[in-house]
Design an enzyme around this catalytic site. Structure first.
Site, PDB file in Angstrom:
ATOM      1  N   HIS A 258      16.910  14.740  30.984  1.00 20.33           N
ATOM      2  CA  HIS A 258      17.502  15.629  31.994  1.00 20.33           C
ATOM      3  C   HIS A 258      18.505  16.539  31.295  1.00 20.33           C
ATOM      4  O   HIS A 258      19.314  16.084  30.475  1.00 20.33           O
ATOM      5  CB  HIS A 258      18.194  14.800  33.081  1.00 20.33           C
ATOM      6  CG  HIS A 258      19.152  15.593  33.906  1.00 20.33           C
ATOM      7  ND1 HIS A 258      18.798  16.772  34.512  1.00 20.33           N
ATOM      8  CD2 HIS A 258      20.479  15.400  34.185  1.00 20.33           C
ATOM      9  CE1 HIS A 258      19.857  17.256  35.148  1.00 20.33           C
ATOM     10  NE2 HIS A 258      20.880  16.455  34.970  1.00 20.33           N
TER      11      HIS A 258
ATOM     12  N   ASN B 290      22.151  23.455  33.898  1.00 25.55           N
ATOM     13  CA  ASN B 290      21.704  22.194  34.486  1.00 25.55           C
ATOM     14  C   ASN B 290      21.088  22.499  35.851  1.00 25.55           C
ATOM     15  O   ASN B 290      21.792  22.902  36.775  1.00 25.55           O
ATOM     16  CB  ASN B 290      22.925  21.272  34.603  1.00 25.55           C
ATOM     17  CG  ASN B 290      22.622  19.928  35.235  1.00 25.55           C
ATOM     18  OD1 ASN B 290      21.597  19.749  35.873  1.00 25.55           O
ATOM     19  ND2 ASN B 290      23.534  18.990  35.057  1.00 25.55           N
TER      20      ASN B 290
ATOM     21  N   CYS C  76      20.079  14.382  40.020  1.00 23.70           N
ATOM     22  CA  CYS C  76      19.506  14.664  38.692  1.00 23.70           C
ATOM     23  C   CYS C  76      18.315  13.768  38.366  1.00 23.70           C
ATOM     24  O   CYS C  76      17.470  14.126  37.550  1.00 23.70           O
ATOM     25  CB  CYS C  76      20.567  14.519  37.616  1.00 23.70           C
ATOM     26  SG  CYS C  76      21.967  15.578  37.925  1.00 23.70           S
TER      27      CYS C  76
HETATM   28  O1  UT7 Z   1      23.695  16.532  35.752  1.00 27.13           O
HETATM   29  C1  UT7 Z   1      24.568  15.815  36.544  1.00 27.13           C
HETATM   30  C2  UT7 Z   1      25.381  14.925  35.743  1.00 27.13           C
HETATM   31  N1  UT7 Z   1      26.483  15.663  35.177  1.00 27.13           N
HETATM   32  C3  UT7 Z   1      26.769  15.510  33.900  1.00 27.13           C
HETATM   33  O2  UT7 Z   1      26.054  14.839  33.201  1.00 27.13           O
HETATM   34  C4  UT7 Z   1      28.011  16.164  33.399  1.00 27.13           C
HETATM   35  C5  UT7 Z   1      28.661  15.282  32.365  1.00 27.13           C
HETATM   36  N2  UT7 Z   1      29.947  15.823  31.919  1.00 27.13           N
HETATM   37  C6  UT7 Z   1      30.035  16.919  31.156  1.00 27.13           C
HETATM   38  O3  UT7 Z   1      29.047  17.544  30.831  1.00 27.13           O
HETATM   39  C7  UT7 Z   1      31.409  17.320  30.657  1.00 27.13           C
HETATM   40  O4  UT7 Z   1      32.336  16.342  31.024  1.00 27.13           O
HETATM   41  C8  UT7 Z   1      31.880  18.714  31.176  1.00 27.13           C
HETATM   42  C9  UT7 Z   1      31.051  19.813  30.530  1.00 27.13           C
HETATM   43  C10 UT7 Z   1      31.752  18.787  32.672  1.00 27.13           C
HETATM   44  C11 UT7 Z   1      33.345  18.943  30.811  1.00 27.13           C
HETATM   45  O5  UT7 Z   1      33.496  18.846  29.419  1.00 27.13           O
HETATM   46  P1  UT7 Z   1      34.619  17.921  28.804  1.00 27.13           P
HETATM   47  O6  UT7 Z   1      34.546  18.086  27.358  1.00 27.13           O
HETATM   48  O7  UT7 Z   1      34.428  16.541  29.351  1.00 27.13           O
HETATM   49  O8  UT7 Z   1      35.929  18.588  29.334  1.00 27.13           O
HETATM   50  P2  UT7 Z   1      37.088  17.979  30.257  1.00 27.13           P
HETATM   51  O9  UT7 Z   1      36.624  17.830  31.663  1.00 27.13           O
HETATM   52  O10 UT7 Z   1      37.674  16.770  29.561  1.00 27.13           O
HETATM   53  O11 UT7 Z   1      38.165  19.138  30.210  1.00 27.13           O
HETATM   54  C12 UT7 Z   1      38.796  19.532  28.996  1.00 27.13           C
HETATM   55  C13 UT7 Z   1      39.648  20.743  29.254  1.00 27.13           C
HETATM   56  C14 UT7 Z   1      40.565  20.597  30.469  1.00 27.13           C
HETATM   57  O12 UT7 Z   1      41.782  21.242  30.155  1.00 27.13           O
HETATM   58  P3  UT7 Z   1      43.079  20.396  29.682  1.00 27.13           P
HETATM   59  O13 UT7 Z   1      43.369  19.438  30.794  1.00 27.13           O
HETATM   60  O14 UT7 Z   1      42.636  19.712  28.423  1.00 27.13           O
HETATM   61  O15 UT7 Z   1      44.106  21.444  29.477  1.00 27.13           O
HETATM   62  C15 UT7 Z   1      39.847  21.381  31.529  1.00 27.13           C
HETATM   63  O16 UT7 Z   1      40.731  21.911  32.504  1.00 27.13           O
HETATM   64  O17 UT7 Z   1      38.828  21.881  29.519  1.00 27.13           O
HETATM   65  C16 UT7 Z   1      39.236  22.491  30.744  1.00 27.13           C
HETATM   66  N3  UT7 Z   1      38.061  23.080  31.357  1.00 27.13           N
HETATM   67  C17 UT7 Z   1      37.632  24.321  31.088  1.00 27.13           C
HETATM   68  N4  UT7 Z   1      38.113  25.284  30.297  1.00 27.13           N
HETATM   69  C18 UT7 Z   1      37.431  26.441  30.244  1.00 27.13           C
HETATM   70  C19 UT7 Z   1      37.215  22.504  32.244  1.00 27.13           C
HETATM   71  N5  UT7 Z   1      36.235  23.359  32.538  1.00 27.13           N
HETATM   72  C20 UT7 Z   1      36.461  24.502  31.847  1.00 27.13           C
HETATM   73  C21 UT7 Z   1      35.796  25.733  31.760  1.00 27.13           C
HETATM   74  N6  UT7 Z   1      36.314  26.669  30.946  1.00 27.13           N
HETATM   75  N7  UT7 Z   1      34.665  25.980  32.437  1.00 27.13           N
END
Ligand code: UT7
Length: 349
Positions: free
Chosen positions: A276, A306, A114
């Protein structure tokens, strides 16, 4: 003192648009979840045939070169940033050199995910400042759509990413108060494994085992590439999203402040910040921490997702095309991603 200026800028995104609802065919997710957590509404995916990271880079480069008022024959160095190259080796730089029928110039690939474009810009900037080259093509391009796990297992990663390319031509300028004022590059490899694609690779599990005790790929890492890797779906990227998020919202504002301090500016002086495009929520926290108004920050992740190394040049190009970047404006580029690496560039347009 000789400085580099962006003499031309271009972007390219594939025609195919995938909305959040289109992803529902492949995985258990929802438009609501994706928009709420990331801000993304849709992304562009490369066509199944004939469109590669390099060909997208070529399309963006053609526009940048034309806008710089030169031809591909005038380019004397290529810096190509990508994490999704056409081949494991050689890199995309030489493929672009071939595709654009350029002279036998140097072509360098940058692998900084990134932060790749800002790193590549910094490399180009140094060659201009020393007087070694006069027309450097800097590209950020990605074709993520061919390397993601589109099943529910991979949904935390696959819903975020999109394909596309951005390019700039760097040229020297002697005008006072124009061009790239500074670049700052950083890394901290301590967390390399929390946003990474391990396979194919030569790690033989050495690092992965130490860093991710629960990562079940003991046998898989014994080969550069194996059937087991594919069977266990370990040929896809891994990301601990929340951990990346927490670090990004600290390091991006730090990189912006470092750029401003180095040039005796403060956040209120910024005409446009291009962060980014990792997650709209990250950009919003960064904006809030720096005390910037909405019109001082350009976000377009809603339309493109992204696009990793391509996200900053695409956003910069779009902002320029919309008249948001004008001569004399103070523009800051700031990135954070896998490595971890982070970086900023401050420029006077
Ligand atoms: O550019 C490269 C660098 N990358 C980044 O900067 C990414 C940084 N991180 C993020 O943008 C976020 O952490 C994500 C968008 C990847 C994830 O969002 P989050 O709010 O941190 O969600 P999480 O990983 O804590 O997951 C929350 C819940 C989980 O379910 P439970 O365990 O709470 O039941 C996941 O399984 O959301 C679930 N989940 C989804 N649900 C529906 C994860 N992905 C999805 C999805 N659709 N696509």
């Amino acid at each position: 003192m000789l400085r580099s200026k962006i003499a031309g800028i271009g972007m390219y995104v594939p025609e195919n648009i995938f909305t959040n609802n289109d992803l529902l065919k492949y995985m258990d997710t929802s438009d609501e979840w994706i928009q709420e957590r990331t801000g993304i509404k849709e992304r562009h995916f490369a066509s199944r045939t004939g469109e590669t990271t390099t060909t997208m880079g070529v399309e963006a480069a053609k526009i940048a070169i034309e806008r710089a008022g030169i031809t591909a024959q005038d380019i004397d160095f290529i810096v190509f940033a990508t994490l999704s190259p056409d081949y494991y080796f050689p890199g995309c730089g030489v493929l672009l050199q071939r595709a654009m029928k350029m002279k036998e110039i140097g072509a360098l690939d940058v692998r900084n995910q990134c932060s790749g474009f800002v790193y590549a810009l910094s490399v180009g900037d140094q060659f201009i400042k020393t007087g070694m080259y006069k027309n450097i093509l800097v590209i950020g391009a990605e074709k993520h759509s061919f390397g993601l796990d589109f099943s529910t297992r991979g949904r935390n990663i696959s819903v975020i990413f999109g394909d596309g390319a951005g390019a700039v031509v760097l040229q020297p300028t002697e005008k006072e108060n124009q061009g790239i004022l500074s670049t700052h590059l950083h890394s901290d490899g301590e967390s390399a494994e929390i946003l990474a694609m391990y396979n194919p690779g030569t790690h033989a599990n050495y690092w992965v085992k130490e860093k991710l005790a629960d990562f079940d790929n003991a046998e898989v890492g014994e080969m550069f590439m194996s059937h087991a890797m594919v069977e266990k779906a370990q040929n896809f990227p891994f990301m601990d999203g929340p951990a990346v998020f927490k670090k990004a919202i600290v390091k991006i504002p730090e990189a912006v402040m470092e750029a401003l301090h180095a040039n005796n500016y403060q956040p209120s002086d910024i005409d446009l910040l291009i962060p980014h495009q990792a997650n709209l929520r990250i950009s919003q926290v960064v904006q809030q921490q720096l005390g910037l108004r909405n019109d001082q920050v350009h976000n377009n992740i809603q339309k493109y997702g992204n696009t990793t190394a391509a996200s900053i040049p695409i956003a910069l190009c779009e902002a320029w095309e919309q008249g948001k970047v004008k001569e004399g404006n103070l523009v800051c580029l700031a990135a954070f991603g896998s490595g971890f690496t982070w970086a900023s560039a401050l420029l006077k347009w």
